[in-house]
Design an enzyme around this catalytic site. Sequence first.
Site, mmCIF file in Angstrom:
data_model
loop_
_atom_site.group_PDB
_atom_site.id
_atom_site.type_symbol
_atom_site.label_atom_id
_atom_site.label_comp_id
_atom_site.label_asym_id
_atom_site.label_seq_id
_atom_site.Cartn_x
_atom_site.Cartn_y
_atom_site.Cartn_z
ATOM 1 C CB SER A 194 -12.774 -15.645 107.386
ATOM 2 O OG SER A 194 -13.781 -15.750 106.401
ATOM 3 C CE LYS B 193 -17.786 -21.539 100.232
ATOM 4 N NZ LYS B 193 -18.790 -20.502 99.943
ATOM 5 C CG ASP C 129 -21.988 -18.972 101.885
ATOM 6 O OD1 ASP C 129 -21.435 -18.106 102.591
ATOM 7 O OD2 ASP C 129 -21.351 -19.739 101.139
HETATM 8 P P1 NDP Z 1 -18.496 -19.746 90.480
HETATM 9 O O1 NDP Z 1 -17.201 -19.802 89.738
HETATM 10 O O2 NDP Z 1 -19.004 -20.980 91.125
HETATM 11 O O3 NDP Z 1 -19.660 -19.237 89.474
HETATM 12 C C1 NDP Z 1 -19.435 -18.147 88.652
HETATM 13 C C2 NDP Z 1 -20.719 -17.767 87.903
HETATM 14 O O4 NDP Z 1 -20.450 -16.543 87.219
HETATM 15 C C3 NDP Z 1 -21.160 -18.776 86.848
HETATM 16 O O5 NDP Z 1 -22.568 -18.808 86.820
HETATM 17 C C4 NDP Z 1 -20.603 -18.190 85.551
HETATM 18 O O6 NDP Z 1 -21.379 -18.511 84.407
HETATM 19 C C5 NDP Z 1 -20.738 -16.708 85.825
HETATM 20 N N1 NDP Z 1 -19.783 -15.889 85.074
HETATM 21 C C6 NDP Z 1 -18.435 -15.869 85.186
HETATM 22 N N2 NDP Z 1 -17.909 -14.947 84.357
HETATM 23 C C7 NDP Z 1 -18.948 -14.369 83.705
HETATM 24 C C8 NDP Z 1 -19.042 -13.345 82.728
HETATM 25 N N3 NDP Z 1 -17.957 -12.726 82.221
HETATM 26 N N4 NDP Z 1 -20.278 -12.989 82.284
HETATM 27 C C9 NDP Z 1 -21.369 -13.600 82.774
HETATM 28 N N5 NDP Z 1 -21.346 -14.590 83.704
HETATM 29 C C10 NDP Z 1 -20.144 -14.972 84.159
HETATM 30 O O7 NDP Z 1 -18.334 -18.568 91.534
HETATM 31 P P2 NDP Z 1 -19.039 -18.439 92.966
HETATM 32 O O8 NDP Z 1 -20.488 -18.700 92.798
HETATM 33 O O9 NDP Z 1 -18.307 -19.220 93.976
HETATM 34 O O10 NDP Z 1 -18.783 -16.896 93.320
HETATM 35 C C11 NDP Z 1 -19.449 -15.867 92.622
HETATM 36 C C12 NDP Z 1 -19.210 -14.532 93.308
HETATM 37 O O11 NDP Z 1 -19.845 -14.520 94.586
HETATM 38 C C13 NDP Z 1 -17.739 -14.222 93.571
HETATM 39 O O12 NDP Z 1 -17.500 -12.858 93.334
HETATM 40 C C14 NDP Z 1 -17.565 -14.508 95.051
HETATM 41 O O13 NDP Z 1 -16.541 -13.751 95.638
HETATM 42 C C15 NDP Z 1 -18.926 -14.100 95.585
HETATM 43 N N6 NDP Z 1 -19.289 -14.735 96.853
HETATM 44 C C16 NDP Z 1 -19.637 -13.917 97.887
HETATM 45 C C17 NDP Z 1 -20.013 -14.442 99.093
HETATM 46 C C18 NDP Z 1 -20.373 -13.510 100.202
HETATM 47 O O14 NDP Z 1 -20.465 -13.950 101.356
HETATM 48 N N7 NDP Z 1 -20.611 -12.244 99.911
HETATM 49 C C19 NDP Z 1 -20.067 -15.895 99.324
HETATM 50 C C20 NDP Z 1 -19.693 -16.672 98.166
HETATM 51 C C21 NDP Z 1 -19.314 -16.102 96.974
HETATM 52 P P3 NDP Z 1 -21.231 -19.915 83.641
HETATM 53 O O15 NDP Z 1 -21.999 -20.921 84.451
HETATM 54 O O16 NDP Z 1 -21.833 -19.670 82.317
HETATM 55 O O17 NDP Z 1 -19.764 -20.220 83.593
#
Ligand code: NDP
Length: 273
Positions: free
Chosen positions: A16, A65, A102
């Site tokens: 950012s 957040k 977002d």
């Molecule tokens: P969270 O920790 O809130 O959520 C993670 C999710 O991924 C959960 O649904 C979790 O499942 C799932 N997960 C984690 N590990 C695995 C695995 N090995 N196999 C399958 N599912 C898995 O993360 P965020 O939502 O905050 O972020 C997710 C991604 O999005 C990140 O890479 C982040 O950098 C990116 N992002 C990008 C943005 C952009 O502007 N491009 C903005 C915000 C985020 P479960 O619920 O079962 O634990």
Amino acid sequence: MKRLAVIGDPVGHSLSPLIHMTWIDALDLDASYESIRVPAGETAAALDDFEHQAFLGLNVTLPHKQAVLAKAAEKSAAVEAIGAANTLSRLPSGGWRADNTDAPGLIAALGRLGLSDFTGKTVLMLGAGGAARAGLFALDRAGADIILLNRTVEKAEQILAECCSRPHLSGPLDALSDHAGRANLVINTTSAGHGGAHIPLPDGEGRLFYDMSYGAPAEAQLAHAKAQGWKIEDGLGMLVCQAAESFSIWFDGVRPDIEVALTACRTSLEQNA
Ligand code: NDP
């Protein structure tokens, strides 16, 4: 001078400051943008402190957040539905207004790829964490039919109910192959790539696989998707487009140059690879 910052923990990796300083410099604005580490549990005290230091605006990343909402004097409708904010603006009357950029950032990023009409389109979304909530809100309001798959199915059901205005489908992540056939687009919002894992995909037949991750965490998943015949795109476009929405809030509607910031981000990621 307008003071701006991104707060989070960790925050050193954040692109950012690069994005916003690229625009501040290009437009010759009297403003600064820095990254400030604020540990979990210190959100409220930090926001009071930033208000006293006359910060104009803040971007908010993990783990704040949700926590910033308790201190927000005003919240957009999107923030209320998503339950998280990534942009704060200091109100003239004191306190902070919370926005979530977002959601429009994802729509803008998909628009740049030629996807702007979602009516009657089926979007298969993978993952049900914080990033998925903003995506769901945006795509539901844009008219898409959504299938949300997550490792923990209950979480998918819960966030569909919280973030969407219409009914959609949910299921376990391992049912991906059963649903992929009718998807016009797949959006990966899981953080699986941060652990080096990738989610196995069926044949893409030239459809778009959009991964919200970018940089090293996106590499294995996007390489696999490409090998399976998907058209691939990482989440840098969304990152820059959400930043542009924040910038526009802070600088009275000014729309900054997306392309110049995208190039700066890609160069930075390559140099640090
Ligand atoms: P969270 O920790 O809130 O959520 C993670 C999710 O991924 C959960 O649904 C979790 O499942 C799932 N997960 C984690 N590990 C695995 C695995 N090995 N196999 C399958 N599912 C898995 O993360 P965020 O939502 O905050 O972020 C997710 C991604 O999005 C990140 O890479 C982040 O950098 C990116 N992002 C990008 C943005 C952009 O502007 N491009 C903005 C915000 C985020 P479960 O619920 O079962 O634990």
